[in-house]
Scaffold this active site. Structure first.
Site, PDB file in Angstrom:
ATOM      1  N   ASN A   6       0.844  -1.197   0.000  1.00  0.00           N
ATOM      2  CA  ASN A   6       0.000   0.000   0.000  1.00  0.00           C
ATOM      3  C   ASN A   6       0.878   1.246   0.000  1.00  0.00           C
ATOM      4  O   ASN A   6       2.101   1.152   0.005  1.00  0.00           O
ATOM      5  CB  ASN A   6      -0.956  -0.030   1.201  1.00  0.00           C
ATOM      6  CG  ASN A   6      -0.193  -0.117   2.511  1.00  0.00           C
ATOM      7  OD1 ASN A   6       0.600   0.765   2.836  1.00  0.00           O
ATOM      8  ND2 ASN A   6      -0.400  -1.200   3.258  1.00  0.00           N
ATOM      9  N   ASP A  15      -4.067  -6.386   5.173  1.00  0.00           N
ATOM     10  CA  ASP A  15      -5.049  -7.247   5.835  1.00  0.00           C
ATOM     11  C   ASP A  15      -4.978  -8.678   5.322  1.00  0.00           C
ATOM     12  O   ASP A  15      -5.312  -9.615   6.046  1.00  0.00           O
ATOM     13  CB  ASP A  15      -6.455  -6.688   5.625  1.00  0.00           C
ATOM     14  CG  ASP A  15      -6.647  -5.392   6.405  1.00  0.00           C
ATOM     15  OD1 ASP A  15      -6.127  -5.311   7.528  1.00  0.00           O
ATOM     16  OD2 ASP A  15      -7.298  -4.466   5.877  1.00  0.00           O
ATOM     17  N   LYS A  21       9.057 -16.969 -10.614  1.00  0.00           N
ATOM     18  CA  LYS A  21       8.284 -15.843 -11.162  1.00  0.00           C
ATOM     19  C   LYS A  21       7.109 -16.387 -11.987  1.00  0.00           C
ATOM     20  O   LYS A  21       7.317 -17.259 -12.846  1.00  0.00           O
ATOM     21  CB  LYS A  21       9.188 -14.982 -12.043  1.00  0.00           C
ATOM     22  CG  LYS A  21       8.509 -13.745 -12.568  1.00  0.00           C
ATOM     23  CD  LYS A  21       9.445 -12.926 -13.432  1.00  0.00           C
ATOM     24  CE  LYS A  21       8.672 -11.816 -14.119  1.00  0.00           C
ATOM     25  NZ  LYS A  21       9.445 -11.195 -15.168  1.00  0.00           N
ATOM     26  N   PRO A  67      -2.581 -11.806  10.483  1.00  0.00           N
ATOM     27  CA  PRO A  67      -2.908 -11.580  11.906  1.00  0.00           C
ATOM     28  C   PRO A  67      -3.128 -10.088  12.145  1.00  0.00           C
ATOM     29  O   PRO A  67      -2.486  -9.249  11.504  1.00  0.00           O
ATOM     30  CB  PRO A  67      -1.648 -12.060  12.638  1.00  0.00           C
ATOM     31  CG  PRO A  67      -0.565 -12.073  11.609  1.00  0.00           C
ATOM     32  CD  PRO A  67      -1.228 -12.312  10.290  1.00  0.00           C
ATOM     33  N   ASP A  68      -4.057  -9.749  13.033  1.00  0.00           N
ATOM     34  CA  ASP A  68      -4.216  -8.351  13.441  1.00  0.00           C
ATOM     35  C   ASP A  68      -3.218  -8.123  14.571  1.00  0.00           C
ATOM     36  O   ASP A  68      -3.420  -8.578  15.708  1.00  0.00           O
ATOM     37  CB  ASP A  68      -5.655  -8.076  13.896  1.00  0.00           C
ATOM     38  CG  ASP A  68      -5.882  -6.578  14.071  1.00  0.00           C
ATOM     39  OD1 ASP A  68      -5.021  -5.914  14.683  1.00  0.00           O
ATOM     40  OD2 ASP A  68      -6.903  -6.071  13.572  1.00  0.00           O
ATOM     41  N   ILE A  69      -2.138  -7.442  14.240  1.00  0.00           N
ATOM     42  CA  ILE A  69      -1.008  -7.322  15.174  1.00  0.00           C
ATOM     43  C   ILE A  69      -1.417  -6.584  16.441  1.00  0.00           C
ATOM     44  O   ILE A  69      -1.182  -7.049  17.560  1.00  0.00           O
ATOM     45  CB  ILE A  69       0.169  -6.592  14.482  1.00  0.00           C
ATOM     46  CG1 ILE A  69       0.600  -7.382  13.244  1.00  0.00           C
ATOM     47  CG2 ILE A  69       1.329  -6.405  15.450  1.00  0.00           C
ATOM     48  CD1 ILE A  69       1.559  -6.644  12.339  1.00  0.00           C
ATOM     49  N   PHE A  92      -4.098   3.284  15.208  1.00  0.00           N
ATOM     50  CA  PHE A  92      -4.491   4.318  14.242  1.00  0.00           C
ATOM     51  C   PHE A  92      -5.707   3.832  13.479  1.00  0.00           C
ATOM     52  O   PHE A  92      -5.858   2.629  13.253  1.00  0.00           O
ATOM     53  CB  PHE A  92      -3.353   4.589  13.251  1.00  0.00           C
ATOM     54  CG  PHE A  92      -2.383   5.623  13.737  1.00  0.00           C
ATOM     55  CD1 PHE A  92      -2.431   6.921  13.272  1.00  0.00           C
ATOM     56  CD2 PHE A  92      -1.424   5.288  14.691  1.00  0.00           C
ATOM     57  CE1 PHE A  92      -1.543   7.886  13.729  1.00  0.00           C
ATOM     58  CE2 PHE A  92      -0.536   6.242  15.155  1.00  0.00           C
ATOM     59  CZ  PHE A  92      -0.593   7.540  14.675  1.00  0.00           C
ATOM     60  N   LYS A 135     -10.669  -3.898  19.105  1.00  0.00           N
ATOM     61  CA  LYS A 135      -9.262  -4.295  19.236  1.00  0.00           C
ATOM     62  C   LYS A 135      -8.747  -4.146  20.667  1.00  0.00           C
ATOM     63  O   LYS A 135      -7.566  -4.331  20.930  1.00  0.00           O
ATOM     64  CB  LYS A 135      -8.402  -3.494  18.262  1.00  0.00           C
ATOM     65  CG  LYS A 135      -8.798  -3.678  16.786  1.00  0.00           C
ATOM     66  CD  LYS A 135      -7.749  -3.111  15.841  1.00  0.00           C
ATOM     67  CE  LYS A 135      -8.237  -3.165  14.404  1.00  0.00           C
ATOM     68  NZ  LYS A 135      -7.151  -3.384  13.443  1.00  0.00           N
TER      69      LYS A 135
HETATM   70  O1  C5P Z   1      -8.450  -2.415  11.095  1.00  0.00           O
HETATM   71  P1  C5P Z   1      -7.537  -1.362  10.634  1.00  0.00           P
HETATM   72  O2  C5P Z   1      -6.465  -1.858   9.697  1.00  0.00           O
HETATM   73  O3  C5P Z   1      -8.160  -0.125  10.119  1.00  0.00           O
HETATM   74  O4  C5P Z   1      -6.815  -0.896  11.993  1.00  0.00           O
HETATM   75  C1  C5P Z   1      -5.772   0.005  12.003  1.00  0.00           C
HETATM   76  C2  C5P Z   1      -4.924  -0.201  13.216  1.00  0.00           C
HETATM   77  O5  C5P Z   1      -4.668  -1.579  13.420  1.00  0.00           O
HETATM   78  C3  C5P Z   1      -3.559   0.432  13.049  1.00  0.00           C
HETATM   79  O6  C5P Z   1      -3.098   0.802  14.328  1.00  0.00           O
HETATM   80  C4  C5P Z   1      -2.746  -0.710  12.459  1.00  0.00           C
HETATM   81  O7  C5P Z   1      -1.355  -0.537  12.701  1.00  0.00           O
HETATM   82  C5  C5P Z   1      -3.315  -1.904  13.188  1.00  0.00           C
HETATM   83  N1  C5P Z   1      -3.301  -3.162  12.433  1.00  0.00           N
HETATM   84  C6  C5P Z   1      -2.486  -4.202  12.828  1.00  0.00           C
HETATM   85  N2  C5P Z   1      -2.507  -5.393  12.170  1.00  0.00           N
HETATM   86  C7  C5P Z   1      -3.309  -5.584  11.116  1.00  0.00           C
HETATM   87  C8  C5P Z   1      -4.158  -4.544  10.680  1.00  0.00           C
HETATM   88  C9  C5P Z   1      -4.114  -3.344  11.367  1.00  0.00           C
HETATM   89  O8  C5P Z   1      -1.739  -4.022  13.795  1.00  0.00           O
HETATM   90  N3  C5P Z   1      -3.309  -6.742  10.482  1.00  0.00           N
END
Ligand code: C5P
Length: 407
Positions: A210, A279, A289, A305-307, A323, A341
């Site tokens: 991105n 995501d 390739k 994973p959502d970190i 954020f 979260k």
């Molecule tokens: O759900 P969204 O991506 O909008 O959430 C944004 C927040 O979650 C940011 O703080 C981003 O760094 C964190 N995030 C994360 N891991 C992910 C997606 C988002 O830590 N896979």
């Protein structure tokens, strides 16, 4: 030696023989990494020309409050907002008197009133003028208003007198200017920050990513270090230089960022997730390739994973700040994320506005926590970061003492 990287210094020069030394101050500030814009009073221009300062600073010199051309290029309010620090060197007795009075009778005094940045002055004058009760009274007033006074030095003076009133040497002034950006508000606090984009490999040469530049996370890391914190920056791919005294861990993918973040938790008091984490990632990374053949192709993706959610749910949970970059219903979506979260604080910004957000240098954000919110004014990512770190520090301190209110 302290640096002034990414700092914007508005250098005011007033009318005194030490004005010639201001040229050297510009150079020393630049050596330390600062960007300098110069404002000269009418008196200063009798001692040194604006052309000299323009050539040295690399920026137009501002001299008049009522000059329509200069105002059209960068108006006085814009200039006041631009500054991270207003530094007046030399500050004459007359300028100090006008500053004490709160006068706005020329560009420099007006800027001192209009800025929210800290103001510092390096007085220089004849020793008798310095000792005069009127000047001493002014100094007391200025100190009471949190204006930093650099010097003056003692010694022989241009007029032949010996005594206090010599302007400090340029290098010394640059160091004192750098000290203005340091605080001990976060002494002993360990902060981990994620920043930048992640790259999700498709094959050995292609990836999904991105537009995140990493600027916000890097600026936060710098602001946190300046506030005394020990900072680890987990950075996705970006060409930004590592802020001084920050420990950097480079990662590429969301999974690597996740691992690095969890690895920091045993030594982390505050976690700030400023990274734009992808995501989804491809289910499989092709070993070779991928060759084009068919007219269309499909890449199957799986959730990353959502970190930050993992960090906030961890048993060693630090104070967690996220954020939310949104294009509509910014506050509503951010509040949802805060809850979902399990964050302590979320920083929301509207990325549908091109002047702020992702790749821009400026940003405007709203801080939202469990029972309150605060909108911060549009500012450079550097300036905003200092305010954000300040607010995070207050919330963090409140959370430790059981309160939940931003002061
Ligand atoms: O759900 P969204 O991506 O909008 O959430 C944004 C927040 O979650 C940011 O703080 C981003 O760094 C964190 N995030 C994360 N891991 C992910 C997606 C988002 O830590 N896979």
């Amino acid at each position: 030696m302290l640096q002034l990287t990414n700092k914007q210094i508005l250098l005011g020069i007033t009318g005194g023989i030490a004005a010639y030394k201001a040229a050297e101050v510009v150079r020393r500030l630049q050596d330390a990494g600062a960007t300098v814009r110069v404002v000269m009073t009418a008196g200063a221009q009798k001692f040194i020309t604006p052309l000299t300062l323009q050539a040295l600073s690399g920026n137009p010199v501002h001299c008049d409050l009522l000059d329509p051309e200069a105002e059209a290029a960068m108006g006085h309010i814009e200039l006041a907002r631009w500054a991270d620090l207003v530094l007046v060197t030399p500050a004459s007795a007359n300028f100090m008197a006008r500053l004490t009075q709160g006068q706005a009778d020329d560009l420099l005094t007006t800027l001192c009133l209009a800025t929210t940045a800290p103001v510092a002055i390096a007085p220089a004058m004849n020793q008798a003028m310095w000792k005069d009760p009127a000047t001493q009274h002014n100094i007391e007033q200025l100190i009471a208003r949190n204006i930093a006074i650099f010097g003056p030095d003692q010694g022989s003076q241009a007029c032949g007198d010996i005594g206090p009133g010599r302007m400090l040497e340029a290098q010394h002034i640059a160091q004192l200017a750098a000290q203005q950006f340091q605080s001990n508000a976060l002494d002993g606090v360990k902060i981990t920050i994620t920043a930048g984009p992640t790259r999700e490999a498709i094959d050995p040469v292609r990836y999904i990513s991105n537009h995140s530049s990493g600027k916000m996370g890097f600026a936060l890391a710098q602001a946190a270090v300046e506030a005394g914190a020990a900072v680890t920056l987990i950075a996705g791919p970006t060409s930004l230089p590592t802020p001084e005294r920050v420990t950097r861990i480079d990662v590429e993918s969301a999974e690597q960022m996740h691992q690095a973040a969890i690895g920091q938790l045993s030594q982390c008091d505050i976690f700030i997730g400023a990274a734009a984490v992808a995501d989804y990632r491809p289910v499989a990374i092709a070993e070779q390739k991928i060759k084009k053949s068919a007219d269309s192709m499909t890449i199957e993706l799986t959730r990353n994973p959502d970190i930050i959610a993992a960090v906030a749910s961890h048993e060693d949970r630090p104070f967690t700040v996220g954020f939310a970059a949104e294009t509509e219903n910014v506050t509503g979506h951010a509040q949802g994320k805060l809850k979902r979260k399990k964050l302590d604080l979320i920083i929301a910004n509207d990325v549908s506005n091109q002047a702020i957000g992702f790749n821009s240098d400026d940003n405007q954000v709203q801080l939202i926590w469990k029972d309150g919110d605060e909108t911060l004014a549009l500012a450079s990512k550097q300036q905003l970061s200092r305010t954000i770190i300040d607010k995070i520090q207050q919330q963090f301190a409140n959370s430790r003492s059981g309160h939940q209110v931003i002061t």
